[in-house]
Design a protein around this motif. Structure first.
Motif, PDB file in Angstrom:
ATOM      1  N   GLY A  27      -7.675  69.547   7.672  1.00 22.35           N
ATOM      2  CA  GLY A  27      -6.903  69.703   8.010  1.00 22.35           C
ATOM      3  C   GLY A  27      -7.503  70.868   8.875  1.00 22.35           C
ATOM      4  N   PHE A  28      -7.885  72.200   7.949  1.00 20.51           N
ATOM      5  CA  PHE A  28      -8.104  73.533   8.101  1.00 20.51           C
ATOM      6  C   PHE A  28      -9.454  73.333   9.389  1.00 20.51           C
ATOM      7  CE2 PHE A  28      -9.202  78.013   7.305  1.00 20.51           C
ATOM      8  CZ  PHE A  28      -8.380  78.738   8.292  1.00 20.51           C
ATOM      9  N   ALA A  29     -10.176  72.347   8.430  1.00 17.39           N
ATOM     10  CA  ALA A  29     -12.302  72.152   9.729  1.00 17.39           C
ATOM     11  C   ALA A  29     -11.490  72.134  10.535  1.00 17.39           C
ATOM     12  CB  ALA A  29     -12.240  71.408   8.815  1.00 17.39           C
ATOM     13  N   GLY A  30     -10.284  72.022  11.651  1.00 16.48           N
ATOM     14  CA  GLY A  30     -10.338  71.964  13.323  1.00 16.48           C
ATOM     15  C   GLY A  30     -10.075  73.571  13.518  1.00 16.48           C
ATOM     16  N   ALA A  84       1.348  64.788   6.248  1.00 15.53           N
ATOM     17  CA  ALA A  84       0.563  63.675   6.355  1.00 15.53           C
ATOM     18  C   ALA A  84       1.079  63.480   8.274  1.00 15.53           C
ATOM     19  CB  ALA A  84       1.307  62.145   6.213  1.00 15.53           C
ATOM     20  N   ILE A  85       1.451  64.123   8.832  1.00 18.92           N
ATOM     21  CA  ILE A  85       2.085  64.112  10.304  1.00 18.92           C
ATOM     22  C   ILE A  85       0.766  65.197  10.679  1.00 18.92           C
ATOM     23  CG2 ILE A  85       3.660  64.445  12.152  1.00 18.92           C
ATOM     24  CD1 ILE A  85       5.704  63.305  10.698  1.00 18.92           C
ATOM     25  N   LEU A  86       1.116  66.249  10.925  1.00 13.02           N
ATOM     26  CA  LEU A  86      -0.097  66.792  10.863  1.00 13.02           C
ATOM     27  C   LEU A  86      -0.986  66.689  11.002  1.00 13.02           C
ATOM     28  CD1 LEU A  86       1.476  70.369   9.497  1.00 13.02           C
ATOM     29  CD2 LEU A  86       1.041  69.469  11.851  1.00 13.02           C
ATOM     30  N   LEU A  87      -1.500  66.677   9.789  1.00 13.48           N
ATOM     31  CA  LEU A  87      -3.162  65.432   9.570  1.00 13.48           C
ATOM     32  C   LEU A  87      -3.772  64.436  11.022  1.00 13.48           C
ATOM     33  CD1 LEU A  87      -3.689  65.152   5.425  1.00 13.48           C
ATOM     34  CD2 LEU A  87      -4.896  66.872   7.344  1.00 13.48           C
ATOM     35  N   GLY A  88      -2.041  63.345  11.076  1.00 12.67           N
ATOM     36  CA  GLY A  88      -2.342  62.327  12.383  1.00 12.67           C
ATOM     37  C   GLY A  88      -2.566  62.765  13.276  1.00 12.67           C
ATOM     38  N   LEU A  89      -1.614  64.287  13.736  1.00 14.22           N
ATOM     39  CA  LEU A  89      -2.121  64.724  15.214  1.00 14.22           C
ATOM     40  C   LEU A  89      -3.377  65.276  15.052  1.00 14.22           C
ATOM     41  CD1 LEU A  89       1.575  66.473  15.251  1.00 14.22           C
ATOM     42  CD2 LEU A  89       1.041  64.631  16.596  1.00 14.22           C
ATOM     43  N   GLY A 125      -6.286  71.700  16.565  1.00 15.49           N
ATOM     44  CA  GLY A 125      -6.072  71.990  15.143  1.00 15.49           C
ATOM     45  C   GLY A 125      -4.379  71.491  14.487  1.00 15.49           C
ATOM     46  N   CYS A 126      -4.023  70.945  14.710  1.00 15.99           N
ATOM     47  CA  CYS A 126      -2.394  70.567  13.741  1.00 15.99           C
ATOM     48  C   CYS A 126      -2.470  69.953  12.691  1.00 15.99           C
ATOM     49  CB  CYS A 126      -1.983  69.135  14.320  1.00 15.99           C
ATOM     50  SG  CYS A 126      -1.193  69.857  16.136  1.00 15.99           S
ATOM     51  N   GLY A 127      -3.863  70.178  12.203  1.00 14.70           N
ATOM     52  CA  GLY A 127      -4.304  70.110  10.222  1.00 14.70           C
ATOM     53  C   GLY A 127      -4.046  71.026   9.642  1.00 14.70           C
ATOM     54  N   ILE A 128      -4.202  72.628  10.426  1.00 10.89           N
ATOM     55  CA  ILE A 128      -4.370  74.039  10.245  1.00 10.89           C
ATOM     56  C   ILE A 128      -2.666  74.323   9.421  1.00 10.89           C
ATOM     57  CG2 ILE A 128      -4.692  76.571  10.525  1.00 10.89           C
ATOM     58  CD1 ILE A 128      -6.486  75.530  13.247  1.00 10.89           C
ATOM     59  N   ALA A 129      -1.968  73.594  10.318  1.00 10.64           N
ATOM     60  CA  ALA A 129      -0.197  74.116   9.786  1.00 10.64           C
ATOM     61  C   ALA A 129       0.085  73.523   8.901  1.00 10.64           C
ATOM     62  CB  ALA A 129       1.015  73.297  11.535  1.00 10.64           C
ATOM     63  N   ALA A 130      -0.341  72.261   8.097  1.00 14.39           N
ATOM     64  CA  ALA A 130      -0.579  72.773   6.822  1.00 14.39           C
ATOM     65  C   ALA A 130      -0.607  73.625   5.947  1.00 14.39           C
ATOM     66  CB  ALA A 130      -1.586  70.937   6.762  1.00 14.39           C
ATOM     67  N   PHE A 131      -1.369  74.438   5.562  1.00 15.35           N
ATOM     68  CA  PHE A 131      -1.350  75.442   5.244  1.00 15.35           C
ATOM     69  C   PHE A 131       0.513  75.904   4.859  1.00 15.35           C
ATOM     70  CE2 PHE A 131      -0.844  80.453   4.812  1.00 15.35           C
ATOM     71  CZ  PHE A 131      -1.307  80.743   3.929  1.00 15.35           C
ATOM     72  N   SER A 132       1.376  76.406   5.738  1.00 13.06           N
ATOM     73  CA  SER A 132       2.703  76.603   4.953  1.00 13.06           C
ATOM     74  C   SER A 132       3.242  75.590   4.539  1.00 13.06           C
ATOM     75  CB  SER A 132       3.542  77.258   6.107  1.00 13.06           C
ATOM     76  OG  SER A 132       3.185  78.836   7.174  1.00 13.06           O
ATOM     77  N   VAL A 133       2.951  73.934   4.583  1.00 16.43           N
ATOM     78  CA  VAL A 133       3.451  73.179   3.829  1.00 16.43           C
ATOM     79  C   VAL A 133       3.424  72.994   2.633  1.00 16.43           C
ATOM     80  CG1 VAL A 133       3.829  70.852   3.561  1.00 16.43           C
ATOM     81  CG2 VAL A 133       3.728  72.334   6.425  1.00 16.43           C
ATOM     82  N   ALA A 155      -4.864  78.079  -1.296  1.00 15.69           N
ATOM     83  CA  ALA A 155      -5.482  78.613   0.153  1.00 15.69           C
ATOM     84  C   ALA A 155      -7.184  78.990   0.448  1.00 15.69           C
ATOM     85  CB  ALA A 155      -4.722  79.891   0.713  1.00 15.69           C
ATOM     86  N   GLY A 156      -7.552  79.229  -0.765  1.00 13.74           N
ATOM     87  CA  GLY A 156      -9.338  79.760  -1.094  1.00 13.74           C
ATOM     88  C   GLY A 156      -9.906  78.497  -0.500  1.00 13.74           C
ATOM     89  N   LEU A 157      -9.832  77.541  -1.800  1.00 16.20           N
ATOM     90  CA  LEU A 157     -10.818  76.522  -1.461  1.00 16.20           C
ATOM     91  C   LEU A 157     -10.546  75.835  -0.029  1.00 16.20           C
ATOM     92  CD1 LEU A 157      -9.951  75.322  -5.320  1.00 16.20           C
ATOM     93  CD2 LEU A 157     -11.760  76.437  -4.204  1.00 16.20           C
ATOM     94  N   GLY A 158      -9.382  75.319  -0.206  1.00 16.54           N
ATOM     95  CA  GLY A 158      -8.896  74.658   1.537  1.00 16.54           C
ATOM     96  C   GLY A 158      -9.690  75.399   2.821  1.00 16.54           C
ATOM     97  N   THR A 159      -9.070  76.665   2.467  1.00 16.54           N
ATOM     98  CA  THR A 159     -10.575  77.301   3.417  1.00 16.54           C
ATOM     99  C   THR A 159     -11.860  77.586   3.825  1.00 16.54           C
ATOM    100  OG1 THR A 159      -9.739  79.448   2.771  1.00 16.54           O
ATOM    101  CG2 THR A 159      -7.915  78.493   4.509  1.00 16.54           C
ATOM    102  N   THR A 160     -12.754  77.335   2.968  1.00 18.56           N
ATOM    103  CA  THR A 160     -14.404  76.955   2.476  1.00 18.56           C
ATOM    104  C   THR A 160     -14.271  75.468   3.767  1.00 18.56           C
ATOM    105  OG1 THR A 160     -13.858  75.185   0.942  1.00 18.56           O
ATOM    106  CG2 THR A 160     -13.550  77.284   0.055  1.00 18.56           C
ATOM    107  N   SER A 161     -13.597  74.760   4.571  1.00 19.57           N
ATOM    108  CA  SER A 161     -13.917  74.026   5.451  1.00 19.57           C
ATOM    109  C   SER A 161     -14.729  74.741   6.462  1.00 19.57           C
ATOM    110  CB  SER A 161     -12.502  72.523   5.745  1.00 19.57           C
ATOM    111  OG  SER A 161     -11.921  73.782   6.378  1.00 19.57           O
ATOM    112  N   PRO A 162     -13.586  76.105   6.917  1.00 21.80           N
ATOM    113  CA  PRO A 162     -14.498  76.219   8.201  1.00 21.80           C
ATOM    114  C   PRO A 162     -16.047  76.906   8.292  1.00 21.80           C
ATOM    115  CG  PRO A 162     -11.965  76.764   8.517  1.00 21.80           C
ATOM    116  CD  PRO A 162     -12.382  76.319   6.589  1.00 21.80           C
ATOM    117  N   GLY A 163     -16.002  77.046   6.470  1.00 19.39           N
ATOM    118  CA  GLY A 163     -17.244  78.116   6.648  1.00 19.39           C
ATOM    119  C   GLY A 163     -18.462  76.751   6.334  1.00 19.39           C
TER     120      GLY A 163
END
Length: 442
Positions: A27-30, A84-89, A125-133, A155-163
């Protein structure tokens, strides 16, 4: 006791951490849905600096604000469904963007389509909101002595996707074109969403609640399974409780600078390297990823352990000192090598500070972790949407040199965040003893 009540919980804390991290990675790749290929849209649509800043920031609009209701929803219903809903959006938004490109790009694409491109980018970008979930769920899975480290890993490993996408997107653009790049991204999102739905598990308390157990019984059985913290009310109550605690807003302000800065600069740096330092698009993407996006994410992953060792207050103070010094250098230099070194240190400061802030959150707001996570992650992450248009304004007013002087924005907010961190250090709460004993982690 029924068979369902006596049955063991599904999964364990390590499975939860793994699948949440994978889902967040997807999701964070968005974040960079437009950043690495911004020049392509800038050229085709003829965008000003402000409009370019708005476009690259579009995913942060939903990715930040939706953290508030969705993390609070996770505090009342468990994490799997809202995640799951955030990823779907996000997949839906990418599908809409792909449809526009298939039907209009390149000859038919014009400023008439800008509002739709912005909307679908925001939806992606909705998948970015999965962070707080995910933060909320991991907080319930892990005990205090390991929580900071595990939150930082997520948080650290998940946020490698934008890079990684900042590197891959310009290469894919050259190989398969803009439409082919987004088609591959769309498939990636669909597959990632399916994998998450198949393997994700809620924390023990929510599993027992969904089996029909009363709240007190569910808490007791979840405590036996190792859960230490529990939600204190429904979703809106969690937000209201967090909003009444001044420290929630202090953490939010610091996160606006640290994580909001990471989001904003991840999307802005490719244009900075390309326009100010003359790097081609592919090189600009690679430099952004290696000196900032990926490196900051790795520092963030390590930041949790540093915070657990030295304390979140000391860690945030040190981190924001690094941010201030780095941005001061970036404001005044046009030298490529000085800018590279300053960018690396800036990414380190922002990454470690972001981890330290979430290490502090359960201790500062223990009765409303979900609501506080939403406020801090949502309003704090909103810096990723607010700042790029301001940076674009510097470019519109000063031309190419505005790419450098625009960093004065982070110099100012970095100083404010440093002042808040010092204030927290001077008035930090005493350590608390958990009210429910828990066995050792698995």
């Amino acid at each position: 006791m029924t068979g369902a009540d006596a049955a063991p919980i599904r999964g364990n804390q390590h499975r939860a951490l793994s699948i949440l991290t994978i889902g967040y990675f997807v999701g964070f790749a968005g974040v960079v849905v437009y950043g690495p290929v911004a020049t392509e849209f800038e050229d085709v649509l003829g965008l000003s600096g402000v409009l370019l800043g708005l476009l690259v920031a579009a995913p942060q609009l939903t990715g930040s604000l939706l953290r508030i209701p969705f993390s609070a929803w996770a505090d009342s219903a468990g994490a799997k469904k809202p995640f799951a809903i955030l990823l779907g959006l996000s997949a839906l938004g990418m599908g809409g963007l792909l449809t526009i490109l298939i039907t209009t790009y390149p000859d038919g694409l014009s400023m008439v389509h800008y509002p739709l491109i912005f909307v679908f980018g925001a939806l992606s970008g909705c998948g970015i909101a999965a962070f707080s979930v995910g933060i909320t769920d991991i907080t319930y899975w892990y005990r205090a002595n390991r929580r900071g480290t595990m939150l930082a890993l997520f948080a650290g490993l998940g946020t490698t996707s934008p890079g990684l996408f900042t590197i891959v997107s310009p290469i894919a653009l050259g190989a398969v074109g803009l439409t082919g790049t987004y088609a591959a991204w769309f498939v990636f999102l669909l597959v990632g969403t399916v994998v998450f739905v198949m393997f994700a598990v809620d924390s023990p308390y929510f599993q027992y609640r969904k089996r029909g157990l009363e709240e007190s019984e569910a808490k007791a059985k979840a405590a036996d399974a190792g859960q230490e913290l529990f939600p204190s009310g429904d979703a809106m109550q969690s937000i209201r409780t967090a909003a009444t605690i001044p420290r929630s807003w202090m953490l939010t302000a610091m996160f606006f600078v640290s994580f909001g800065g990471y989001l904003a600069l991840t999307t802005w740096y490719p244009s900075y390297w390309h326009n100010l330092h003359g790097l081609d698009i592919q090189t600009a993407g690679i430099v952004t990823a290696l000196t900032f996006t990926l490196l900051s994410a790795l520092f963030r992953a390590a930041g949790g352990a540093v915070s657990d060792r030295f304390g979140g207050e000391v860690t945030t103070i040190s981190s924001f000192v690094v941010v201030v010094v780095s941005t001061l250098a970036l404001v005044f230099t046009h030298d490529l090598y000085v800018a590279l070194v300053a960018t690396v240190t800036l990414g380190a400061g922002l990454g470690v500070a972001s981890a330290a802030i979430y290490q502090l959150l359960p201790r500062y707001v223990p009765d409303a972790v979900g609501g506080a996570s939403g406020l801090v992650g949502g309003l704090g992450g909103f810096g990723g949407f607010v700042v790029p248009p301001i940076l674009g304004l510097f470019v519109d007013l000063q031309g190419v040199s505005g790419y450098a002087t625009g960093f004065v924005v982070y110099l100012v907010v970095g100083l404010l965040a440093l002042a808040i961190a010092v204030s927290l250090y001077r008035d930090q709460p005493a350590p608390t003893t958990p009210s429910v004993p828990a066995p050792a982690d698995d």
